[in-house]
Motif scaffolding. Structure first.
Motif, short mmCIF file in Angstrom:
data_model
loop_
_atom_site.label_atom_id
_atom_site.label_comp_id
_atom_site.label_asym_id
_atom_site.label_seq_id
_atom_site.Cartn_x
_atom_site.Cartn_y
_atom_site.Cartn_z
N ILE A 155 0.85 -1.19 0.00
CA ILE A 155 0.00 0.00 0.00
C ILE A 155 0.88 1.24 0.00
N ILE A 156 0.51 2.24 -0.80
CA ILE A 156 1.22 3.50 -0.83
C ILE A 156 0.26 4.63 -0.48
N ASP A 157 0.61 5.42 0.52
CA ASP A 157 -0.10 6.67 0.75
C ASP A 157 0.59 7.70 -0.12
N THR A 158 -0.06 8.08 -1.22
CA THR A 158 0.59 8.94 -2.21
C THR A 158 0.50 10.43 -1.86
N HIS A 159 -0.08 10.76 -0.71
CA HIS A 159 -0.18 12.18 -0.37
C HIS A 159 -0.36 12.35 1.14
N ALA A 160 0.75 12.62 1.82
CA ALA A 160 0.72 12.84 3.26
C ALA A 160 1.50 14.10 3.60
N HIS A 161 1.14 14.71 4.73
CA HIS A 161 1.85 15.90 5.22
C HIS A 161 2.36 15.61 6.63
N MET A 162 3.28 14.66 6.72
CA MET A 162 3.81 14.26 8.02
C MET A 162 4.73 15.32 8.63
N SER A 163 5.15 16.30 7.84
CA SER A 163 5.97 17.40 8.37
C SER A 163 5.13 18.39 9.15
N ASP A 164 3.83 18.32 8.99
CA ASP A 164 2.92 19.26 9.64
C ASP A 164 3.13 19.27 11.16
N SER A 165 2.99 20.43 11.75
CA SER A 165 3.23 20.58 13.19
C SER A 165 2.28 19.76 14.04
N ARG A 166 1.15 19.34 13.48
CA ARG A 166 0.21 18.52 14.25
C ARG A 166 0.75 17.13 14.54
N PHE A 167 1.87 16.78 13.92
CA PHE A 167 2.51 15.50 14.21
C PHE A 167 3.76 15.65 15.07
N ASP A 168 4.00 16.84 15.57
CA ASP A 168 5.25 17.09 16.30
C ASP A 168 5.39 16.23 17.55
N ASN A 169 4.29 15.88 18.20
CA ASN A 169 4.37 15.14 19.45
C ASN A 169 4.47 13.63 19.28
N ASP A 170 4.09 13.12 18.09
CA ASP A 170 4.08 11.66 17.93
C ASP A 170 4.39 11.22 16.50
N ARG A 171 5.18 12.00 15.78
CA ARG A 171 5.46 11.72 14.36
C ARG A 171 6.03 10.31 14.18
N GLU A 172 6.99 9.94 15.01
CA GLU A 172 7.64 8.63 14.87
C GLU A 172 6.64 7.50 15.09
N THR B 211 -4.15 10.03 1.63
CA THR B 211 -4.85 10.44 2.84
C THR B 211 -4.99 11.96 2.95
N ASP B 212 -3.97 12.70 2.53
CA ASP B 212 -3.89 14.14 2.75
C ASP B 212 -3.81 14.44 4.24
N TYR C 203 -13.21 8.14 11.21
CA TYR C 203 -12.39 8.97 12.09
C TYR C 203 -12.67 10.46 11.89
N ARG C 204 -13.78 10.77 11.28
CA ARG C 204 -14.07 12.17 10.92
C ARG C 204 -14.05 13.07 12.15
N GLY C 205 -13.40 14.21 12.01
CA GLY C 205 -13.25 15.13 13.12
C GLY C 205 -11.95 14.96 13.86
N GLN C 206 -11.25 13.86 13.57
CA GLN C 206 -9.96 13.59 14.18
C GLN C 206 -8.83 13.96 13.22
N ARG C 207 -7.62 13.98 13.71
CA ARG C 207 -6.46 14.16 12.86
C ARG C 207 -6.30 12.92 11.98
N ASN C 208 -6.14 13.11 10.71
CA ASN C 208 -5.97 11.99 9.79
C ASN C 208 -4.55 11.45 9.88
N GLU C 209 -4.38 10.15 9.54
CA GLU C 209 -3.07 9.49 9.58
C GLU C 209 -2.94 8.57 8.37
#
Length: 254
Positions: free
Chosen positions: A2-19, A202-203, A212-218
């Motif tokens: 599976i490939i997620d062809t569009h993610a923004h993992m650099s976004d600050s909303r992942f700063d606490n648990d990116r790994e 995913t975007d 998961y609507r209303g939550q942060r997407n992953e």
């Protein structure tokens, strides 16, 4: 695979648990993540992320960011896209949803056209963002001599517009909104479009699927999009995975 062809993992909303989020994605069967850096402030962070196995990079100036972009940013963009892990320019495009004033649209167009020319020059795929501007986008590509290969990210247009983009050689990016209860138009697009013209994305952290609507997407939530496409087309989910993965590998030359 599976490939997620569009993610923004650099976004600050992942700063606490990116790994943790990235490892969760790989544990769930995602083998590649395409990190899309379309805000200049995230370019360097995304480049660092792409040094990892199975994370690839796309850089660009998002239409909403165009008023902030400097000449130096466009020079830097041309340096970054030559990195061996950079597979595309994007997301770039037109977005008139919040501001359709003449000054704003002209600024967006200038940036968009400039980045399309860069993509053609360096033979890079493009990841297109389009919101409230589909007809104008179609008209532009009809007149452009060297239409680059690419994907219309987070497609939300009509079935007719979908066909026109496909005829010009683009693929359509399908993500969380296809699972929404009031997404009949998008479901119809998926139903009418050959699977070999679709990508899954995913975007994240935006547009989480219905579950998961209303939550942060992953990235791991891409499973919901795959299931919905399989349901719409009345095929096995494994077939959706196999074909959309091959579509991504071919488009981005991996």
């Amino acid at each position: 695979m599976i490939i997620d062809t569009h993610a923004h993992m650099s976004d600050s909303r992942f700063d606490n648990d990116r790994e943790i989020v990235i490892q969760k994605a790989f544990d769930c069967g995602i083998e590649k993540i395409f990190e899309i850096a379309c805000e200049m402030r995230y370019w360097d962070r995304a480049l660092e992320l792409s040094k990892r196995d199975n994370i690839f990079l796309s850089v660009g100036v998002h239409p909403i960011e165009t008023t902030k972009a400097t000449r130096e940013d466009y020079y830097k963009l041309q340096v970054l896209i030559q990195d061996k892990k950079c597979i595309a320019i994007g997301e770039i495009g037109l977005d008139y949803h919040y501001d359709s004033s003449l000054q704003n649209t002209n600024t967006q167009k200038e940036s968009f056209f400039k980045q399309i020319d860069i993509a053609v020059k360096y033979n890079k795929a493009v990841i297109i963002h389009c919101r409230d501007a589909y007809d104008e986008m179609i008209d532009f590509f009809k007149k452009y001599k060297n239409v680059p290969k690419g994907v219309i990210h987070c497609f939300s247009g009509t079935p007719k517009q979908a066909k026109m983009f496909i005829e010009m050689g683009f693929l359509l990016g399908i993500n969380g909104p296809v699972t929404y209860k009031k997404s009949d138009n998008l479901k119809q697009v998926v139903f009418e479009t050959d699977l070999n013209k679709l990508l899954v994305e995913t975007d994240c952290p935006y547009l989480a699927p219905q579950k998961y609507r209303g939550q942060r997407n992953e990235p791991s939530y891409i499973a919901e999009t795959l299931k919905e496409i399989a349901t719409i087309k009345n095929i096995l989910i494994n077939e959706v995975v196999q074909i959309t993965t091959q579509n991504a590998l071919k488009l981005f030359g991996i």
